[in-house]
Design a protein around this motif. Structure first.
Motif, mmCIF file in Angstrom:
data_model
loop_
_atom_site.group_PDB
_atom_site.id
_atom_site.type_symbol
_atom_site.label_atom_id
_atom_site.label_comp_id
_atom_site.label_asym_id
_atom_site.label_seq_id
_atom_site.Cartn_x
_atom_site.Cartn_y
_atom_site.Cartn_z
ATOM 1 N N THR A 94 6.381 0.455 -5.856
ATOM 2 C CA THR A 94 7.697 0.651 -6.473
ATOM 3 C C THR A 94 8.676 -0.434 -6.038
ATOM 4 O O THR A 94 9.349 -1.056 -6.864
ATOM 5 N N ALA A 95 8.756 -0.655 -4.731
ATOM 6 C CA ALA A 95 9.744 -1.615 -4.215
ATOM 7 C C ALA A 95 9.410 -3.033 -4.650
ATOM 8 O O ALA A 95 10.293 -3.791 -5.077
ATOM 9 N N GLU A 108 -0.651 -8.203 -5.632
ATOM 10 C CA GLU A 108 -0.932 -6.772 -5.474
ATOM 11 C C GLU A 108 -2.440 -6.529 -5.302
ATOM 12 O O GLU A 108 -3.244 -7.050 -6.065
ATOM 13 N N ALA A 126 1.986 3.712 -4.344
ATOM 14 C CA ALA A 126 1.748 5.130 -4.057
ATOM 15 C C ALA A 126 2.055 6.002 -5.270
ATOM 16 O O ALA A 126 1.378 7.009 -5.514
ATOM 17 N N GLU A 157 5.679 12.442 -8.342
ATOM 18 C CA GLU A 157 6.847 13.282 -8.039
ATOM 19 C C GLU A 157 7.934 12.431 -7.399
ATOM 20 O O GLU A 157 7.650 11.586 -6.548
ATOM 21 N N PHE A 197 11.357 12.562 -5.061
ATOM 22 C CA PHE A 197 11.962 13.477 -4.102
ATOM 23 C C PHE A 197 13.242 12.848 -3.557
ATOM 24 O O PHE A 197 13.342 12.451 -2.391
ATOM 25 N N ILE A 226 -2.794 -10.547 0.436
ATOM 26 C CA ILE A 226 -2.266 -11.594 1.314
ATOM 27 C C ILE A 226 -2.837 -11.366 2.710
ATOM 28 O O ILE A 226 -2.726 -10.276 3.262
ATOM 29 N N ASP A 261 2.672 -5.729 5.965
ATOM 30 C CA ASP A 261 1.590 -6.679 6.282
ATOM 31 C C ASP A 261 2.080 -8.120 6.397
ATOM 32 O O ASP A 261 1.692 -8.845 7.316
ATOM 33 N N LYS A 288 9.309 1.146 1.937
ATOM 34 C CA LYS A 288 9.200 2.039 3.098
ATOM 35 C C LYS A 288 9.040 1.304 4.424
ATOM 36 O O LYS A 288 9.104 1.937 5.475
ATOM 37 N N ARG A 312 12.035 6.828 2.602
ATOM 38 C CA ARG A 312 10.754 6.361 2.062
ATOM 39 C C ARG A 312 10.488 6.878 0.645
ATOM 40 O O ARG A 312 9.478 6.539 0.040
ATOM 41 N N THR A 348 10.405 7.540 -3.384
ATOM 42 C CA THR A 348 10.213 6.551 -4.445
ATOM 43 C C THR A 348 11.524 6.048 -5.080
ATOM 44 O O THR A 348 11.705 4.826 -5.207
HETATM 45 C C1 LIG Z 1 0.936 11.642 -0.264
HETATM 46 C C2 LIG Z 1 2.332 11.184 -0.484
HETATM 47 C C3 LIG Z 1 3.218 12.017 -1.120
HETATM 48 C C4 LIG Z 1 4.517 11.588 -1.371
HETATM 49 N N1 LIG Z 1 5.362 12.405 -2.054
HETATM 50 C C5 LIG Z 1 6.533 11.912 -2.487
HETATM 51 C C6 LIG Z 1 7.356 12.691 -3.379
HETATM 52 O O1 LIG Z 1 7.039 13.827 -3.706
HETATM 53 N N2 LIG Z 1 8.484 12.121 -3.852
HETATM 54 C C7 LIG Z 1 8.892 10.843 -3.475
HETATM 55 O O2 LIG Z 1 9.928 10.375 -3.954
HETATM 56 N N3 LIG Z 1 8.159 10.119 -2.600
HETATM 57 C C8 LIG Z 1 6.989 10.609 -2.121
HETATM 58 N N4 LIG Z 1 6.207 9.870 -1.288
HETATM 59 C C9 LIG Z 1 6.721 8.591 -0.770
HETATM 60 C C10 LIG Z 1 6.651 7.478 -1.762
HETATM 61 O O3 LIG Z 1 5.632 7.687 -2.705
HETATM 62 C C11 LIG Z 1 6.407 6.133 -1.071
HETATM 63 O O4 LIG Z 1 7.023 6.054 0.181
HETATM 64 C C12 LIG Z 1 6.947 4.996 -1.924
HETATM 65 O O5 LIG Z 1 6.376 5.054 -3.201
HETATM 66 C C13 LIG Z 1 6.656 3.697 -1.228
HETATM 67 O O6 LIG Z 1 6.908 2.616 -2.097
HETATM 68 P P1 LIG Z 1 6.668 1.141 -1.562
HETATM 69 O O7 LIG Z 1 6.809 0.260 -2.732
HETATM 70 O O8 LIG Z 1 7.501 0.895 -0.361
HETATM 71 O O9 LIG Z 1 5.159 1.138 -1.018
HETATM 72 P P2 LIG Z 1 3.814 1.390 -1.782
HETATM 73 O O10 LIG Z 1 3.971 2.250 -2.960
HETATM 74 O O11 LIG Z 1 2.860 1.826 -0.715
HETATM 75 O O12 LIG Z 1 3.399 -0.051 -2.302
HETATM 76 C C14 LIG Z 1 2.889 -1.043 -1.464
HETATM 77 C C15 LIG Z 1 1.957 -1.917 -2.304
HETATM 78 O O13 LIG Z 1 1.553 -3.051 -1.559
HETATM 79 C C16 LIG Z 1 0.186 -3.321 -1.800
HETATM 80 N N5 LIG Z 1 -0.297 -4.071 -0.642
HETATM 81 C C17 LIG Z 1 -0.422 -3.619 0.628
HETATM 82 N N6 LIG Z 1 -0.840 -4.610 1.428
HETATM 83 C C18 LIG Z 1 -0.972 -5.701 0.645
HETATM 84 C C19 LIG Z 1 -1.363 -7.043 0.902
HETATM 85 N N7 LIG Z 1 -1.678 -7.463 2.137
HETATM 86 N N8 LIG Z 1 -1.423 -7.898 -0.138
HETATM 87 C C20 LIG Z 1 -1.113 -7.497 -1.396
HETATM 88 N N9 LIG Z 1 -0.708 -6.237 -1.690
HETATM 89 C C21 LIG Z 1 -0.632 -5.368 -0.673
HETATM 90 C C22 LIG Z 1 -0.412 -1.940 -1.972
HETATM 91 O O14 LIG Z 1 -1.627 -2.000 -2.712
HETATM 92 C C23 LIG Z 1 0.674 -1.179 -2.696
HETATM 93 O O15 LIG Z 1 0.549 -1.205 -4.092
HETATM 94 C C24 LIG Z 1 4.912 10.283 -0.967
HETATM 95 C C25 LIG Z 1 4.015 9.449 -0.317
HETATM 96 C C26 LIG Z 1 2.734 9.890 -0.079
HETATM 97 C C27 LIG Z 1 1.788 8.953 0.609
#
Ligand SMILES: Cc1cc2nc3c(=O)[nH]c(=O)nc-3n(C[C@H](O)[C@H](O)[C@H](O)COP(=O)(O)OP(=O)(O)OC[C@H]3O[C@@H](n4cnc5c(N)ncnc54)[C@H](O)[C@@H]3O)c2cc1C
Length: 418
Positions: free
Chosen positions: A15-16, A35, A43, A51, A53, A109, A146, A344, A357, A359
């Motif tokens: 998402t971020a 990615e 996630a 969902e 939240f 990466i 990372d 996150k 953390r 979405t």
């Molecule tokens: C089981 C669970 C339930 C949750 N429930 C909710 C909920 O109900 N409501 C809510 O709002 N939030 C919820 N969350 C939290 C939320 O989903 C996540 O915290 C949020 O989506 C994180 O977004 P992000 O972009 O920071 O990280 P991520 O979505 O984790 O994205 C990180 C991306 O980086 C990629 N990546 C990682 N390392 C590398 C690399 N070295 N090179 C290239 N790509 C890489 C990964 O493949 C991934 O796609 C939940 C989380 C989990 C795990």
């Protein structure tokens, strides 16, 4: 080997990262988004977390676009905060393509080159090839931090004493077959004896029509940044999932069968990269007024959703917090000139992390990071410290991120629940 050359590289297309890349690319910059999976959304798509939240208002025009498109697909269930995450994959993809983001899937990466405090290039492995890509600014949206870790940035992880992180969960979806299923468990898997024996957050619930969302596995005591521990967590989660499915077929959803599970286990918490400011629980808890920072670039609205680090089931603590600003300094990686975090892995303590953390919040943070990197290029800033915070905030406001915490509503459906 020829080097790929970009203005901005975003590591991680969750998402971020997706929001960051879109925000920068639509301002005309050449953005590479790297990615590991085959889709954007992290996630919330590949991880199967359908969902939201947190408050959905004032999270920026990019987040609004994802919600609107889900509604057009009929993929948001009523006006609830649940959605069919499969549609979100194409929505993110189209938004990124429209903005002109260069997408590199199946790409990880694994190394960086730096000159002093400035990152110059990253090494990527993709389709059994090693690629090298240069850029002026970098955004680490990998969830586990990372890129910053590889660059040598300081990080925090887990509970300050034990190091334990919030549990991991392999999410899953079930569908209604219309006829009673005969639950089966291979002999290696023990059956769940009763509600007190459930590993995680209950037994799932029906969303939309004929679909059950299972956020019901709870894998504790593993480290998502340790390769073998992560694999052990996946194996444990898969076992738990099959046991939970058999249990709910017996006791709750007799006609439902397993449809899908997350492409990889959901990691709630990995590294939190130390930034110019570490947002702490002392700052956000027990306040009656919203927390305002002059360099606020997004607002956290979700309750602290702190799952027990050691107890199975739904144990943990939940607490309402007044909406609070997330300062830009939490995205500025300490000791680096051209590296931001987003999502996150930003600079907070574990308790704040368990609120910010979510979405929608990660989306707003990502958008802010993308605009900040673009602004640095537009104003020929040598370091991210040199960008004008009032200018950054003005752009974010114009892009529908409501930066005033007083104009947000706290989101706390489980306030006070154990
Ligand atoms: C089981 C669970 C339930 C949750 N429930 C909710 C909920 O109900 N409501 C809510 O709002 N939030 C919820 N969350 C939290 C939320 O989903 C996540 O915290 C949020 O989506 C994180 O977004 P992000 O972009 O920071 O990280 P991520 O979505 O984790 O994205 C990180 C991306 O980086 C990629 N990546 C990682 N390392 C590398 C690399 N070295 N090179 C290239 N790509 C890489 C990964 O493949 C991934 O796609 C939940 C989380 C989990 C795990």
């Amino acid at each position: 080997m020829s080097k790929l050359d970009y203005d901005i590289i975003v590591a991680g297309g969750g998402t971020a990262g997706a929001a960051a890349a879109i925000a920068a690319a639509r301002r005309g910059w050449r953005v590479l988004l790297v990615e590991e999976q085959n889709c954007l959304g992290g996630a919330s798509t590949a991880g199967g977390v359908g969902e939201w939240f947190a408050s959905l208002e004032g999270m920026g025009d990019i987040f609004d676009a994802t919600v609107r498109e889900l509604e057009r697909f009929g993929a948001r269930y009523g006006n609830q905060k649940v959605f069919n995450h499969e549609y979100l994959k194409i929505i993110w993809q189209l938004l990124a393509e429209q903005a002109g983001v260069e997408l590199l899937f199946h790409a990880s990466i694994f190394g960086v080159t730096k000159e002093g405090n400035t990152l110059t290039e990253v090494q990527i492995v993709c389709a059994s090839q090693t690629l090298v890509a240069r850029a002026r600014f970098f955004i680490d949206a990998t969830g586990e931090g990372d890129l910053s870790f590889l660059a040598g940035a300081a990080f925090m992880q887990g509970d300050p004493q034990s190091g334990a992180v919030l549990h991991m969960t392999l999410t899953a979806w079930m569908y209604d077959t219309g006829k009673v299923q005969e639950p089966y468990l291979p002999e290696e898997l023990t059956s769940i004896s009763g509600p007190e024996d459930l590993p995680g957050l209950g037994t799932g619930w029906v969303v939309g029509s004929h679909r059950v969302y299972l956020n019901a596995t709870k894998v504790m005591g593993h480290d998502p940044t340790d390769p073998f521990s992560l694999s052990a967590a996946e194996r444990e989660a898969r076992r738990q999932l099959i046991r939970v499915v058999a249990y709910v077929q017996c006791h709750k959803f007799p006609t439902y069968a397993l449809a899908s599970s997350g492409a990889s286990i959901g990691i709630r918490e990995g590294r939190r990269i130390v930034g110019e400011h570490v947002l702490t629980q002392d700052e956000i808890l027990n306040r009656t007024d919203p927390l305002i920072f002059e360099d606020g670039i997004a607002v956290g609205t979700s309750q602290v959703d702190f799952h027990s680090l050691t107890e199975p089931g739904a144990a943990g603590w939940r607490k309402r917090v007044e909406p609070y600003n997330i300062p830009f300094r939490c995205l500025m990686v300490k000791g680096f000139h051209n590296l931001l975090t987003a999502g996150k892995c930003i600079s907070t303590d574990q308790v704040v992390h368990s609120s910010c953390r979510m979405t929608p919040t990660c989306c707003a943070i990502g958008q802010a990071a993308g605009v900040a990197a673009a602004l640095a290029l537009e104003t020929q800033a040598n370091t991210l410290r040199d960008i004008s915070i009032p200018e950054l905030r003005a752009i974010l406001s114009a892009e529908d991120i409501e930066l005033d915490p007083r104009k947000h509503r706290a989101y706390a459906p489980n306030d006070g629940c154990p």
